[in-house]
Design a protein around this motif. Structure first.
Motif, PDB file in Angstrom:
ATOM      1  N   ARG A 129       0.258  -7.017  -4.691  1.00 45.83           N
ATOM      2  CA  ARG A 129      -0.186  -7.970  -3.706  1.00 45.83           C
ATOM      3  C   ARG A 129      -0.444  -9.207  -4.500  1.00 45.83           C
ATOM      4  NH1 ARG A 129      -4.850  -4.523  -0.231  1.00 45.83           N
ATOM      5  NH2 ARG A 129      -3.449  -2.796   0.104  1.00 45.83           N
TER       6      ARG A 129
ATOM      7  N   HIS B 273       0.844  -1.365  -0.096  1.00 46.33           N
ATOM      8  CA  HIS B 273      -0.054   0.059   0.061  1.00 46.33           C
ATOM      9  C   HIS B 273       0.820   1.058  -0.066  1.00 46.33           C
ATOM     10  CE1 HIS B 273      -0.359  -0.442   4.594  1.00 46.33           C
ATOM     11  NE2 HIS B 273       0.925  -0.368   4.296  1.00 46.33           N
TER      12      HIS B 273
ATOM     13  N   THR C 263       0.523   3.547   1.728  1.00 46.92           N
ATOM     14  CA  THR C 263       0.557   4.150   3.216  1.00 46.92           C
ATOM     15  C   THR C 263       2.023   3.738   3.645  1.00 46.92           C
ATOM     16  OG1 THR C 263      -1.679   3.206   3.338  1.00 46.92           O
ATOM     17  CG2 THR C 263      -0.734   4.171   5.206  1.00 46.92           C
TER      18      THR C 263
ATOM     19  N   GLY D 225     -10.321   3.503   2.415  1.00 46.41           N
ATOM     20  CA  GLY D 225     -10.350   3.452   3.679  1.00 46.41           C
ATOM     21  C   GLY D 225      -9.921   4.632   4.292  1.00 46.41           C
ATOM     22  N   CYS D 226     -10.122   5.132   5.668  1.00 47.15           N
ATOM     23  CA  CYS D 226      -9.782   6.417   6.327  1.00 47.15           C
ATOM     24  C   CYS D 226      -9.817   6.361   7.825  1.00 47.15           C
ATOM     25  CB  CYS D 226     -10.336   7.428   5.455  1.00 47.15           C
ATOM     26  SG  CYS D 226     -12.105   7.580   6.161  1.00 47.15           S
TER      27      CYS D 226
ATOM     28  N   GLN E 197      -2.654   3.138  -5.988  1.00 50.33           N
ATOM     29  CA  GLN E 197      -3.315   3.864  -4.876  1.00 50.33           C
ATOM     30  C   GLN E 197      -3.113   5.322  -4.780  1.00 50.33           C
ATOM     31  OE1 GLN E 197      -2.110   1.485  -1.365  1.00 50.33           O
ATOM     32  NE2 GLN E 197      -4.279   0.490  -1.360  1.00 50.33           N
TER      33      GLN E 197
ATOM     34  N   PHE F  45      -6.137   8.927   4.246  1.00 48.95           N
ATOM     35  CA  PHE F  45      -6.956   7.993   3.607  1.00 48.95           C
ATOM     36  C   PHE F  45      -6.366   7.220   2.471  1.00 48.95           C
ATOM     37  CE2 PHE F  45      -7.771  11.604   0.817  1.00 48.95           C
ATOM     38  CZ  PHE F  45      -7.423  11.019  -0.460  1.00 48.95           C
ATOM     39  N   GLY F  46      -6.707   6.021   2.104  1.00 48.37           N
ATOM     40  CA  GLY F  46      -5.989   5.672   1.002  1.00 48.37           C
ATOM     41  C   GLY F  46      -6.996   4.891  -0.147  1.00 48.37           C
TER      42      GLY F  46
ATOM     43  N   PHE G 102      -3.353   1.399  11.516  1.00 41.26           N
ATOM     44  CA  PHE G 102      -2.946   2.878  11.540  1.00 41.26           C
ATOM     45  C   PHE G 102      -3.837   3.955  11.762  1.00 41.26           C
ATOM     46  CE2 PHE G 102      -3.771   2.160   7.133  1.00 41.26           C
ATOM     47  CZ  PHE G 102      -3.313   0.625   7.033  1.00 41.26           C
TER      48      PHE G 102
ATOM     49  N   ASP H 226      -2.753   7.878  -1.582  1.00 43.39           N
ATOM     50  CA  ASP H 226      -2.837   8.031  -0.164  1.00 43.39           C
ATOM     51  C   ASP H 226      -2.904   9.572   0.449  1.00 43.39           C
ATOM     52  OD1 ASP H 226      -2.675   5.027   0.319  1.00 43.39           O
ATOM     53  OD2 ASP H 226      -2.148   5.890   2.493  1.00 43.39           O
TER      54      ASP H 226
ATOM     55  N   PHE I 216      -8.291  -0.347  10.896  1.00 40.96           N
ATOM     56  CA  PHE I 216      -6.958  -0.344  10.082  1.00 40.96           C
ATOM     57  C   PHE I 216      -5.963  -0.232  11.227  1.00 40.96           C
ATOM     58  CE2 PHE I 216      -9.718   1.658   6.879  1.00 40.96           C
ATOM     59  CZ  PHE I 216      -9.323   0.781   5.846  1.00 40.96           C
TER      60      PHE I 216
HETATM   61  N1  PHE Z   1      -3.639   1.349   3.316  1.00 37.77           N
HETATM   62  C1  PHE Z   1      -5.096   0.851   3.247  1.00 37.77           C
HETATM   63  C2  PHE Z   1      -5.199  -0.081   2.586  1.00 37.77           C
HETATM   64  O1  PHE Z   1      -4.547  -0.341   1.518  1.00 37.77           O
HETATM   65  C3  PHE Z   1      -6.087   2.251   3.253  1.00 37.77           C
HETATM   66  C4  PHE Z   1      -5.685   3.299   4.138  1.00 37.77           C
HETATM   67  C5  PHE Z   1      -4.836   4.453   4.196  1.00 37.77           C
HETATM   68  C6  PHE Z   1      -6.522   3.515   5.352  1.00 37.77           C
HETATM   69  C7  PHE Z   1      -4.610   5.312   5.335  1.00 37.77           C
HETATM   70  C8  PHE Z   1      -6.654   4.387   6.309  1.00 37.77           C
HETATM   71  C9  PHE Z   1      -5.589   5.291   6.315  1.00 37.77           C
HETATM   72  O2  PHE Z   1      -6.555  -0.579   2.331  1.00 37.77           O
END
Ligand code: PHE
Length: 406
Positions: A134, A110, A112, A244-245, A148, A266-267, A224, A150, A222
């Motif tokens: 992945r 990711h 992130t 996701g966030c 992605q 978020f991502g 994080f 982020d 998540f």
């Molecule tokens: N990294 C998460 C994913 O790949 C997405 C995400 C990023 C969620 C940052 C919350 C904060 O699904």
């Protein structure tokens, strides 16, 4: 025995029991779809970036967010997991789920993975765009490489709450962690931050899918962020998870040297967005280099509305034609294109001028055109294509007065 090594992107890695990256994946690392002008993934990136540039404007009219879309996808397991508090026994760490160069290095799963380094470098507002990897089966919605975006936005007490509000971002001393907030944060801070986060992302969904897009918020987890949510949009009658966030874990922010700030992150998956925005039915199409796919996304403005037109699965047949342009009169390539279309009809996929030159003695101009033949319903035979190709030549001589070069 000497240790076996692996070279990827010009760097050497010692192989070990974790090494599972494949030559196909290594080849795909160089494609960088999010950096190819006129690729749908690039266009969606541009639309998201322009949304953030417009939404958050600094004191002098400059964009507040900066964009990082050229970070190396090879990261340490620390960056991908540990820096984000992913537990040691978390399933996402399994060899079966990610591509490892060895037990210390992997292809980011990711974007992130870069968040904590960018905060540590002093940034408060940034977007990260990149290819992520992945291990997965390949079908119309799954592919081992995707993209992605982020984002992180960090704010101080001072930025969030003017003095006269008398409100605090942080508890005087850490409180209890509940379903609604972390121990360090106040209820007030989390309320205003989640409002900012959610309205920002709802408006982003509207900017991408249109003002009447139906959406809903779903509680999520998540490692994080806390609290965390997923944004779903209704598409063709089905709820689709878009991103996701959440409120960033204070421990991550503090460890990266920004302990005086609270942040949201978020991502979001770019293929998911692009498939809905452009009606692209199969995720594998993003990797196509066939002009019948790529030319549909050749636009100057990323906001140009585009609906993907499915292309034939039958093979192409390419034939060139060269001729001298008549010295007198106005020759226009479009006249030739019209002849090609009228003679070839549905068999023509593309015509382009591939070469032209001026004969220095004769002072005559020559053009070479490449015609791509393909039928939507069947495989064309070489004979059948040649017949049409010759006929196009004859028609061009007759109607445009060109002199065929053979
Ligand atoms: N990294 C998460 C994913 O790949 C997405 C995400 C990023 C969620 C940052 C919350 C904060 O699904």
């Amino acid at each position: 025995s000497p240790v076996a090594t692996l070279t990827v992107s010009g760097k050497q890695f010692e192989k070990d029991s974790y090494t599972n990256i494949t030559p196909t994946i290594i080849k795909q690392m160089s494609r960088k779809l999010h950096q190819q002008k006129c690729h749908p993934i690039y266009l969606i990136k541009e639309r998201i970036v322009s949304y953030f540039y417009k939404k958050y404007i600094g004191r002098t009219g400059n964009p507040v967010f900066s964009v990082y879309d050229n970070l190396d996808p090879i990261v340490t397991t620390h960056q991908n997991f540990d820096s984000l508090l992913v537990p040691h026994n978390h399933s996402s760490r399994l060899k079966s789920d990610s591509y490892y160069l060895n037990s210390n290095y992997m292809l980011r799963a990711h974007t992130t993975a870069h968040q904590s380094d960018l905060i540590a470098s002093g940034l408060d507002n940034f977007l990260i765009v990149g290819d992520v990897y992945r291990r997965d089966t390949v079908d119309s919605t799954h592919y081992p490489v995707f993209h992605q975006c982020d984002a992180v936005r960090l704010q101080t007490q001072h930025e969030l709450f003017p003095e006269e509000y008398g409100l605090n971002v942080f508890e005087k001393k850490p409180d209890r962690r509940t379903d609604d907030k972390q121990a360090e944060h106040t209820v007030d801070a989390v309320r205003i931050l989640s409002y900012q986060l959610k309205t920002t992302l709802q408006d982003l969904a509207k900017a991408l899918f249109g003002q009447d897009v139906e959406y809903r918020w779903v509680e999520a987890y998540f490692p994080f962020t806390h609290p965390s949510w997923e944004l779903e949009i209704k598409h063709n009658g089905e709820w689709l998870e878009l991103l996701g966030c959440g409120i960033m874990e204070h421990q991550i922010v503090a460890k990266a040297g920004a302990g005086d700030r609270i942040g949201w992150a978020f991502g979001l998956g770019l293929e998911r967005v692009a498939m809905r925005v452009y009606d692209i039915p199969d995720i594998r199409l993003f990797w196509s280099t066939d002009p019948s796919f790529t030319k549909q996304f050749t636009v100057d403005d990323p906001h140009t509305p585009i609906k993907y037109q499915p292309v034939s699965v039958y093979p192409i047949c390419v034939n060139d034609i060269s001729f001298w342009i008549p010295p007198e009169g106005e020759f226009n390539s479009n006249d030739f294109f019209d002849i090609v279309r009228s003679v070839g009809g549905d068999m023509i996929e593309e015509v382009s001028l591939v070469d032209q030159f001026l004969h220095p003695k004769k002072m005559m101009k020559s053009h070479c055109y490449r015609i791509t033949y393909r039928h939507m319903e069947r495989t064309l035979t070489k004979n059948e294509v040649n017949k049409v190709h010759n006929e196009i030549g004859c028609k061009a001589v007759e109607a445009l007065g060109v002199d065929l070069r053979v």
